[in-house]
Motif scaffolding. Structure first.
Motif: not given
Length: 280
Positions: A11-15
């Motif tokens: 999971a990537q951090p929010p943009l």
């Protein structure tokens, strides 16, 4: 807005706003405003000593494996870890409230000791500080309810003893008990987390209002300090000896005028005796 296609299993951090799945700025503001009323309701949530009714775990149709039993134990341990984390967070938040309360109280005391209460800065500072103190009070109530002793479900003597006799070990019964306790404690953890979440948001709002109130509060303090400085300057410029001599001079002048009036009245009546002119 179209969802971003999945590119990795991590999971990537929010943009940035408008580019991620959270939507744009106005969407975020709408979500905050829709959920803000719940924050003020958290301190007054009716406390239920027990979570909502849950289903009993089913009886296993086959013999449980060691791996399944170990998984049930990990699920139970995970709820215990969550409970400790929420309790530690509640105690840390309680410390923050204990630190902020004297500061806001000092602001109240300073405002109430001001003599000139007609200025606009005084009114604004008083209103903002009052709102900040009220929000902090709500946060204190919410956190106090979170740090209170809550019921906890665990497998104790009844899981081993029955009618003064030891039970035969049953892996299925043990696994069902662990899952039941995990479900029960998970509900209580979520209930306590509501109080902690509400306390955090209320403290944040209280700090914002306190910061906004510190600006007119500082202006009021500056005006008071300036007035006191002028007063001290006036006292420093005045000579106590000269003031006392002037006071005596005024008293002698008043006595001189009174004696002249008495002499004039005696002359008009034809009284014989000494006059003020003879006393000179």
């Amino acid at each position: 807005m179209k969802a971003i296609p999945q590119k990795t299993y991590t999971a990537q951090p929010p943009l940035f706003l408008g580019r991620g799945s959270g939507g744009g700025f106005f969407n975020q503001c709408y979500r905050i405003m829709c959920g803000l009323y719940r924050v003020f309701w958290y301190p007054f949530l009716p406390y239920n000593p027990r979570p909502e009714a849950i289903l009993d775990p089913p009886e296993p149709k086959t013999k449980l494996s060691k791996e399944t039993l170990a998984q049930c134990e990990k699920i139970y341990e995970r709820t215990e870890t969550t409970r400790k984390f929420v309790e530690e967070k509640a105690r840390a938040t309680f410390g923050i409230v204990s630190f902020l309360a004297p500061l806001i109280g000092a602001g109240f005391v300073f405002l109430l000791t001001q003599s000139d209460k007609r200025e606009a800065t005084y009114t604004i500072a008083l209103v903002l500080t009052t709102i900040s103190g009220f929000l902090l009070l709500l946060a204190f109530i919410s956190i106090a309810r979170a740090v209170g002793v809550k019921e906890h479900m665990d497998l104790l003597l009844d899981s081993v003893l029955e009618k003064d006799q030891f039970r035969n070990y049953d892996a299925a019964r043990y696994a069902r008990g662990l899952l039941y306790c995990a479900s029960w404690n998970g509900g209580m953890n979520a209930h306590v987390a509501q109080f902690v979440r509400g306390g955090h948001i209320l403290i944040s709002l209280s700090v914002l209002f306190a910061f906004a109130g510190s600006i007119p509060l500082g202006m009021t303090y500056a005006e008071t300090a300036r007035a006191e400085a002028h007063h001290h300057d006036d006292l420093a410029k005045s000579d106590p000896v000269a003031d006392q001599v002037a006071f005596l001079h005024r008293d002698l002048a008043a006595m001189h005028a009174d004696l002249q009036n008495l002499e004039r009245q005696g002359a008009e009546k034809g009284d014989v005796g000494f006059t003020f002119s003879q006393c000179k």
